[in-house]
Scaffold this motif. Structure first.
Motif: not given
Lengths: 164, 105
Positions: A41-55
């Motif tokens: 639930f947490v991962v799906l809910y915060g999916f657009d907040l996850i930073f990718s490795s470039q950041e």
């Protein structure tokens, strides 16, 4: 970009689940099932907040060493700032001259910016108010604390980290 | 002998943590505006919680539970300045808006 995000999401899922298992203390079927559901639930809910490795900076031995050095400086800063705040709060006249100042920030990567803002909050007499692409608005209890922010040890450490 | 040293470390660090929490609360009441109040609470809560958790870890010894406490400590140290930043940022926006209003009228 999307691919990188998916990989970070899987990584975050594993990390959060490990965190849950450490906090849950006893390992049985119920805690594992609840943990998997909560983590998903947490991962799906915060999916657009996850930073990718470039950041973020790349995780190497140099990074580990430099961040350890940073932590030592930060710990020293936390203790000094606490003693200063205690002195100010407990003195009867309350000797403060609060004010704002905009200082430049050289960092590009989001994760480093976040940590830099938090570090400024924890160093003596300063509080991060706004963080933008080029500069930071800082609130200080005394003008001298704001002067100390430019060319500080912490800033040098972060510039070092940024290069990795 | 080891018991005495351990107990005194625990007592000293928990007392230190209590002192910093006390200072933070007094600062919250005494400081003049929102930003200065955030100074007092963030910094003192960070070190206060840190000292109390370290005392608890020493009390617990080297076990699974002290690992839990350590993780909670890292969590508090990450979230505390973030929360302060969020409050200060919102207050700053509010301040700018009210300044604009008073200039317009």
């Amino acid at each position: 970009m999307q691919q990188g995000k998916k990989r970070s999401a899987v990584f975050l899922f594993i990390l959060l689940f490990a965190f849950w298992m450490i906090l849950a203390a006893d390992i049985d079927a119920l805690s594992i099932i609840v943990g998997l559901m909560a983590t998903l639930f947490v991962v799906l809910y915060g999916f657009d907040l996850i930073f990718s490795s470039q950041e973020a900076s790349r995780f190497t031995f140099g990074f580990l060493f430099k961040s350890l050095k940073l932590m030592v400086i930060l710990l020293k800063g936390i203790i000094i700032s606490n003693l200063q705040v205690a002195k100010i709060v407990l003195s009867p006249s309350l000797p403060i001259k609060p004010g704002f100042r905009t200082i430049k920030q050289p960092l590009k990567k989001d994760l480093n910016r976040t940590f830099y803002g938090n570090s400024i909050t924890l160093t003596p007499g300063t509080l991060t108010v706004k963080l933008t692409d080029k500069d930071i608005i800082v609130h200080g209890l005394e003008p001298e604390y704001l002067d100390a922010l430019n060319e500080s040890d912490i800033q040098k450490c972060f510039i070092d980290l940024e290069r990795l | 002998m080891w018991e005495i040293i351990k107990n005194s470390i625990v007592i000293l660090s928990v007392l230190g943590g209590l002192f910093f929490f006390f200072v933070g609360t007094v600062g919250l009441i005494r400081m003049p505006d929102v930003f200065s109040r955030m100074h007092a609470t963030t910094k003192c809560d960070t070190l206060g919680a840190g000292l109390i958790f370290i005392g608890l870890m020493v009390w617990q010894g080297f076990s699974f539970l002290s690992l839990n406490i350590f993780i909670i400590l890292i969590f508090v140290w990450l979230t505390n300045p973030t929360a302060a930043h969020y409050i200060a940022s919102n207050e700053y926006d509010e301040m700018l808006a009210s300044q604009k209003e008073s200039e317009a009228s």
